[in-house]
Design a protein around this motif. Structure first.
Motif, PDB file in Angstrom:
ATOM      1  N   ILE A   1      48.371  40.777  34.504  1.00 42.30           N
ATOM      2  CA  ILE A   1      47.923  40.525  35.877  1.00 42.30           C
ATOM      3  C   ILE A   1      46.951  41.626  36.271  1.00 42.30           C
ATOM      4  N   ILE A   2      45.694  41.231  36.513  1.00 39.34           N
ATOM      5  CA  ILE A   2      44.682  42.179  36.978  1.00 39.34           C
ATOM      6  C   ILE A   2      44.794  42.220  38.491  1.00 39.34           C
ATOM      7  N   LEU A   3      45.399  43.281  38.971  1.00 42.52           N
ATOM      8  CA  LEU A   3      45.846  43.345  40.362  1.00 42.52           C
ATOM      9  C   LEU A   3      44.825  44.061  41.241  1.00 42.52           C
ATOM     10  N   SER A   4      44.511  43.427  42.373  1.00 41.70           N
ATOM     11  CA  SER A   4      43.673  44.055  43.384  1.00 41.70           C
ATOM     12  C   SER A   4      44.193  43.617  44.752  1.00 41.70           C
TER      13      SER A   4
ATOM     14  N   ILE B   1      52.531  42.707  32.256  1.00 37.34           N
ATOM     15  CA  ILE B   1      51.755  43.952  32.292  1.00 37.34           C
ATOM     16  C   ILE B   1      50.863  43.904  33.532  1.00 37.34           C
ATOM     17  N   LEU B   2      50.972  44.901  34.384  1.00 41.26           N
ATOM     18  CA  LEU B   2      50.142  44.975  35.589  1.00 41.26           C
ATOM     19  C   LEU B   2      48.989  45.948  35.347  1.00 41.26           C
ATOM     20  N   ILE B   3      47.768  45.462  35.554  1.00 43.19           N
ATOM     21  CA  ILE B   3      46.601  46.334  35.515  1.00 43.19           C
ATOM     22  C   ILE B   3      46.138  46.551  36.955  1.00 43.19           C
ATOM     23  N   GLU B   4      46.277  47.779  37.438  1.00 41.52           N
ATOM     24  CA  GLU B   4      45.819  48.095  38.797  1.00 41.52           C
ATOM     25  C   GLU B   4      44.314  48.329  38.708  1.00 41.52           C
ATOM     26  N   TYR B   5      43.557  47.251  38.973  1.00 41.61           N
ATOM     27  CA  TYR B   5      42.112  47.316  38.794  1.00 41.61           C
ATOM     28  C   TYR B   5      41.453  48.191  39.847  1.00 41.61           C
TER      29      TYR B   5
END
Length: 511
Positions: free
Chosen positions: A396-399, A427-431
């Motif tokens: 999840i590309i999180l914004s 997997i969380l990607i804090e973009y």
């Protein structure tokens, strides 16, 4: 006085002989207390000479004298590990030396096994005992205690077993229901900390044996679910009956060849090797076992059979083992902010170009990106659910603007599979830096914080940056491609070629 002195030596040596099994190869679990030792009777006593005891470790062909640390302590004929770590694997030997003589007392090969984080035992660190129903039997806890009052706890199939605390687990009359995996855990107090030592036994209780016995391989043909890059151990056990058969042989065969023998030194072993044949006498039955060790499963290993053959008394039995991928088509489903919600081109560029360029083209992963890989015209909700179900991970590309009708469904579907079905890991990607997570479902807080990686723009671009290292750690295991070393992708210029990078791209270097 002299009589008491020699009596004390005799008692000490007798106790030491009992505590020091003369095994050439020893397995121990990481994180547990353990010691190597030799009987004092092996020392060359000389009342006129002073001598020194030195411990050595041999790894990758180099011998190094062991120096005492807070964790590794040598006490005459004992070398203690508080606790053992994976890096302690290797060959050990101990010497006795004086000004005139120097000789080796004993040698060992120590294998420190990785702990199974999801279970109370490791399948490769147990013994099997087979008994007949209706008989009495005792399971014994390997004694690695240093104090008589060390506490002992027994578990059956990883559940506390009837509050048993003794060093032996006694069964007056065995029944088939007593079959199971029993683990004995010793808690040892040392310098204000508690350490553990465990011993696991698989107890198999059978009904009374029939009068006629059939020579056979235990178990049928089987398929083992695995993943590329995963370590596997294939077990083949032959039942010989109620007497030992000296001509019995058990061996592995695959890809039209016999595997090489394991050397006992993990780093020196070939990719696939078979261990020495082991004979065992369990109850009144005789067995032989041979293990086949696969360091890392390769794609080619999925396309041929691993065959175990038992031969004795001109009788041949065969067991076939196949390795099979675990049913997941993709390594990860990528969920990101859709264009209908925001005009941000950076997030789309990251999701559709940068992420697949590095994960797919450089590291061999297979991603599912909805807009790229799914044909239009289907039922969106059903398609999303299906493709997440086919993926080992949900990225999840999180914004701050992440949530939309479709994105929230992707997130909720993934959370259900991760927290309820336990089929998919998230997997969380804090973009972009996020100050307030209130816009996300509360169930997201149940995920481990270590499954969050932060994108830091230019600092994260190099292939050897901490971002890609942490992301690969959370992804399924994959063999490293050679073109990831020494070069980094020129992402800033929009090129898919490579250019030299001054820091190198070896993953030992982290930016």
């Amino acid at each position: 006085m002299n009589l008491m002195f020699f009596l004390l030596i005799f008692i000490t040596e007798t106790a030491t002989e009992k505590l020091c099994p003369l095994r050439a190869s020893i397995d121990v679990l990481e994180g547990e207390y353990f010691y190597l030792c030799f009987p004092e009777s092996k020392l060359q006593h000389s009342w006129k000479e002073e001598y020194a005891i030195n411990w050595y470790k041999e790894s990758a062909g180099r011998q190094k004298r062991i120096k005492e640390t807070h964790r590794i302590v040598s006490q005459m004929n004992f070398l203690e590990f508080w606790p053992a770590e994976l890096g302690d694997s290797g060959n050990y030997f101990v010497t006795q030396s004086s000004g005139k003589r120097n000789f080796t007392i004993q040698k060992w090969t120590l294998n420190v096994l990785e702990r199974n984080r999801s279970s109370c035992f490791n399948q490769n660190h147990l013994t099997t005992e087979i008994q007949n129903a209706g008989t009495g039997h005792s399971l014994k806890c390997n004694d690695l205690s240093v104090n008589a009052n060390d506490s002992i706890t027994w578990y059956k199939d990883c559940k506390n077993y009837e509050n048993e605390r003794g060093r032996e687990l006694d069964f007056k009359t065995l029944s088939v229901q007593h079959s199971g995996i029993y683990t004995c855990k010793i808690s040892i107090s040392h310098e204000g900390k508690i350490y553990h030592s465990t011993n696991t036994i698989r107890l198999v209780v059978e009904e009374d044996a029939p009068e006629t016995v059939t020579l056979e391989i235990v178990g049928r043909n089987e398929e083992i679910q695995t993943e590329i890059g995963k370590e596997e151990t294939l077990n083949c056990t032959g039942f010989l009956g109620y007497y030992i058969q000296e001509d019995a042989n058990l061996y592995w065969w695959f890809n039209d060849t016999f595997p090489k023998e394991c050397s006992g030194i993990p780093e020196a072993d070939p990719p696939i090797c078979e261990e020495d044949l082991k004979k065992s006498h369990l109850g009144n039955k005789f067995y032989i076992t041979r293990l086949l060790r696969i360091k890392k499963v390769r794609e080619e290993d999925l396309h041929h059979n691993f065959t175990c053959t038992l031969q004795a008394d001109e009788i041949t039995h065969v067991k076939v083992v196949k390795l099979k991928k675990d049913g997941k088509e993709y390594d990860a489903f990528v969920s990101y902010l859709k264009d209908c919600v925001s005009t941000s081109k950076e997030e789309r560029e990251f999701a559709l170009r940068i992420l697949p360029m590095i994960l797919e083209e450089n590291f061999g992963y297979k991603l599912c990106i909805f807009e790229r890989d799914v044909s239009p015209g289907g039922a969106v909700v059903d398609d999303i659910h299906s493709f997440i179900d086919k993926s080992r991970r949900l990225i999840i590309i999180l914004s701050q603007n992440y949530i939309s009708d479709r994105a929230i469904y992707e997130l909720e579907s993934g959370l259900h599979k991760a927290l309820v079905e336990k089929k998919t890991k998230i997997i969380l990607i804090e973009y972009m830096p996020i100050r307030d997570y209130n816009f996300l479902p509360e169930s997201l807080s149940l995920l481990p914080s270590k499954r969050v990686v932060k994108w830091k723009k230019d600092k994260s671009l190099p292939v050897n940056s901490r971002f890609w290292k942490n992301l690969r750690y959370l992804m399924p295991a994959k063999p490293t491609k050679s073109n990831t070393k020494g070069h980094c992708l020129n992402l800033d210029l929009g090129s898919e070629g490579t250019q030299p990078w001054s820091g190198g791209c070896d993953f030992n270097t982290v930016i």
